[in-house]
Scaffold this active site. Structure first.
Site, mmCIF file in Angstrom:
data_model
loop_
_atom_site.group_PDB
_atom_site.id
_atom_site.type_symbol
_atom_site.label_atom_id
_atom_site.label_comp_id
_atom_site.label_asym_id
_atom_site.label_seq_id
_atom_site.Cartn_x
_atom_site.Cartn_y
_atom_site.Cartn_z
ATOM 1 N N ASP A 1 0.840 -1.208 0.000
ATOM 2 C CA ASP A 1 0.000 0.000 0.000
ATOM 3 C C ASP A 1 0.875 1.259 0.000
ATOM 4 O O ASP A 1 0.375 2.376 -0.034
ATOM 5 C CB ASP A 1 -1.015 -0.008 1.152
ATOM 6 C CG ASP A 1 -0.371 0.000 2.521
ATOM 7 O OD1 ASP A 1 0.869 -0.081 2.614
ATOM 8 O OD2 ASP A 1 -1.120 0.086 3.519
ATOM 9 N N SER A 2 2.213 1.064 -0.023
ATOM 10 C CA SER A 2 3.123 2.188 -0.293
ATOM 11 C C SER A 2 2.833 2.746 -1.688
ATOM 12 O O SER A 2 3.256 3.855 -2.026
ATOM 13 C CB SER A 2 4.587 1.762 -0.171
ATOM 14 O OG SER A 2 4.822 0.545 -0.834
ATOM 15 N N ASP B 1 -1.385 -6.144 -0.517
ATOM 16 C CA ASP B 1 -1.477 -5.445 0.775
ATOM 17 C C ASP B 1 -2.903 -4.918 0.967
ATOM 18 O O ASP B 1 -3.427 -4.192 0.107
ATOM 19 C CB ASP B 1 -0.489 -4.259 0.741
ATOM 20 C CG ASP B 1 0.073 -3.925 2.100
ATOM 21 O OD1 ASP B 1 -0.342 -4.553 3.084
ATOM 22 O OD2 ASP B 1 0.954 -3.041 2.161
ATOM 23 N N LYS C 1 -1.509 -9.242 2.844
ATOM 24 C CA LYS C 1 -0.795 -8.784 4.049
ATOM 25 C C LYS C 1 -1.719 -7.859 4.821
ATOM 26 O O LYS C 1 -2.426 -7.055 4.203
ATOM 27 C CB LYS C 1 0.495 -8.041 3.677
ATOM 28 C CG LYS C 1 1.190 -7.418 4.912
ATOM 29 C CD LYS C 1 2.582 -6.902 4.605
ATOM 30 C CE LYS C 1 2.626 -5.504 4.071
ATOM 31 N NZ LYS C 1 2.016 -4.471 4.924
ATOM 32 N N GLU D 1 -1.822 -5.314 8.489
ATOM 33 C CA GLU D 1 -1.049 -4.710 9.574
ATOM 34 C C GLU D 1 -1.734 -4.998 10.911
ATOM 35 O O GLU D 1 -2.964 -5.033 10.989
ATOM 36 C CB GLU D 1 -0.956 -3.183 9.375
ATOM 37 C CG GLU D 1 -0.111 -2.791 8.192
ATOM 38 C CD GLU D 1 0.075 -1.279 8.066
ATOM 39 O OE1 GLU D 1 -0.320 -0.525 8.983
ATOM 40 O OE2 GLU D 1 0.637 -0.860 7.040
ATOM 41 N N GLU E 1 8.757 -4.189 10.775
ATOM 42 C CA GLU E 1 9.182 -2.897 10.234
ATOM 43 C C GLU E 1 9.700 -1.980 11.348
ATOM 44 O O GLU E 1 8.998 -1.717 12.338
ATOM 45 C CB GLU E 1 8.009 -2.211 9.490
ATOM 46 C CG GLU E 1 8.422 -0.856 8.919
ATOM 47 C CD GLU E 1 7.510 -0.311 7.833
ATOM 48 O OE1 GLU E 1 6.569 -1.005 7.418
ATOM 49 O OE2 GLU E 1 7.758 0.833 7.410
HETATM 50 O O1 KIV Z 1 3.480 -1.082 1.622
HETATM 51 C C1 KIV Z 1 4.653 -1.454 1.724
HETATM 52 O O2 KIV Z 1 5.503 -1.170 0.866
HETATM 53 C C2 KIV Z 1 5.022 -2.236 2.898
HETATM 54 C C3 KIV Z 1 6.445 -2.677 3.050
HETATM 55 C C4 KIV Z 1 7.342 -1.538 3.336
HETATM 56 C C5 KIV Z 1 6.584 -3.742 4.057
HETATM 57 O O3 KIV Z 1 4.200 -2.498 3.713
#
Ligand code: KIV
Length: 256
Positions: free
Chosen positions: A45-46, A84, A114, A116, A183
């Site tokens: 989600d970056s 994510d 994924k 959080e 992280e």
């Molecule tokens: O969204 C992302 O890029 C991440 C990684 C930095 C683990 O969650």
């Protein structure tokens, strides 16, 4: 070329050979990463910042993420693709978590998701796993909690903070996660968690004792005009390289 599965990722725990993972957000980068035989790609989600230009990971939506997941799964046929779950796509209820994770698997063709968080999402994790959706956990600095954490700061520096992260990681393992992203936590804490858990840890900004490492694609390639985070492993300066090429193209046309 090997097609990476959840079992391959779990097996890295016992190989004692650190494994690389990286984010991707589009078809072409996924093809390159796949050809480089990186075992796991996270459609992170970056993307909220790297692709959509938002200021944190909070605004990106399910629909925006789904577009990217579809593109990445078309580009990579060997790396395991993890999608994510964006902010509020799983937190409100287990039903919502299941519906949205299911969309990533069914419509996006990802192999896992994924999420959080630790103990407070363990029921979400066990429900997803029971319904056939593999889950990668993520503890320590959880960027979707940017406001609650008062910014992007190293987590687990106090005894209580460290214990909370240990408890969170243990809860995720018990709930059935196949791995956990650690992280921005202290190196010794990451080492302790890595040595305690039977599933692989994947570190970012948490030292070199984790079973694997993850980096953001744009950080590795220097694809941003901004200063990369301290933990970035940068191998190129793509932002200025591409800028120079575009400028050359501009001049060529203007001088024709
Ligand atoms: O969204 C992302 O890029 C991440 C990684 C930095 C683990 O969650």
């Amino acid at each position: 070329m090997i097609k990476f599965t959840i079992q391959h990722i779990k097996d890295f725990k016992h190989s004692h050979k650190p494994f690389p993972t990286i984010t991707a957000y589009d078809y072409t980068s996924a093809q390159i990463i796949d050809e480089a035989q990186i075992p796991l790609i996270l459609v992170g989600d970056s993307a909220s910042m790297m692709v959509y230009g938002y200021d944190t990971t909070i605004p990106v939506s399910m629909e925006e993420m789904l577009f990217l997941v579809r593109a990445v799964t078309r580009g990579a046929t060997h790396s395991l693709i993890v999608a994510d779950m964006p902010f509020l796509s799983y937190q409100p209820s287990i039903k919502e978590a299941l519906n949205n994770a299911g969309r990533f698997i069914k419509e996006g063709r990802a192999s896992a998701v994924k999420i959080e968080g630790g103990t407070h999402v363990r029921k979400h994790v066990s429900s997803l796993v029971e319904n056939g959706i593999p889950v990668l956990g993520h503890v320590g600095l959880t960027p979707q909690s940017y406001h609650q954490l008062s910014g992007y700061k190293m987590q687990g520096k106090t005894v209580e903070g460290a214990q909370k992260i240990i408890d969170d990681a243990t809860a995720l393992q018990e709930a059935g996660s196949f791995g956990i992203v650690l992280e921005c936590i202290p190196e010794n804490l990451a080492k302790q968690i890595t040595n305690t858990l039977s599933i692989p840890t994947i570190g970012i900004g948490s030292g070199h004792h984790c079973d694997g490492q993850i980096q953001v694609f744009h950080d590795v390639l220097g694809f941003s005009p901004l200063k990369p985070p301290k933990h970035a492993m940068q191998y190129d300066t793509m932002y200025s390289n591409v800028l120079n090429s575009i400028k050359k193209y501009k001049l060529d046309i203007e001088n024709q």
